[in-house]
Design a protein around this motif. Sequence first.
Motif: not given
Length: 176
Positions: A1-8, A55-59, A64-69, A124-125
Amino acid sequence: MKMTILEIFYFLQPPLVWWLFRRFARRNVFGHMLAGVMIGAFNEFATAPLWDYHLKINIYKDTPLAVVLGWGVMFALVVFISEKVYAFVFKKPVELRDPRVLLCDLAAAVVIALPLEAIAMKSGVWDYRYDLLGWDWGTIPLINMPWEALFGYCLLMLVGPSFVRLWAPVFNGEGK
């Protein structure tokens, strides 16, 4: 759950940073962020085996896409802080061909990039693959981050912000 919130949260960062800069600094950082994302995409592709992301959404693989952004957000902040430091220290607007701007970029890396890296890693990302990195210089006191991470950011800041400054106006539709 923590990773989902961080990713959002990470996905909300780019539009939030863009809006905050527009609103309070009267600066369009869309081009800065886009140029930073280009550097981040290259960096993440080139170094993918050196980190384990969570994280979940990877490219690409587990990148993760979030890291690239996030690279875009980081470069927008670094360039902004660097230019403010330059203006404060040298009492004039930044001159892109002045080599002293590189020192300001390095200072901004220490103030912006390294803390962002530390926060994300300690959240923990991702985990460093120390077995592949071979980092053995020890850790920076207080933040317990590898010295090599700081050194790597300093090397990247010798070229990254210059690339961002060069291309941001083009990506903003402001010129050639």
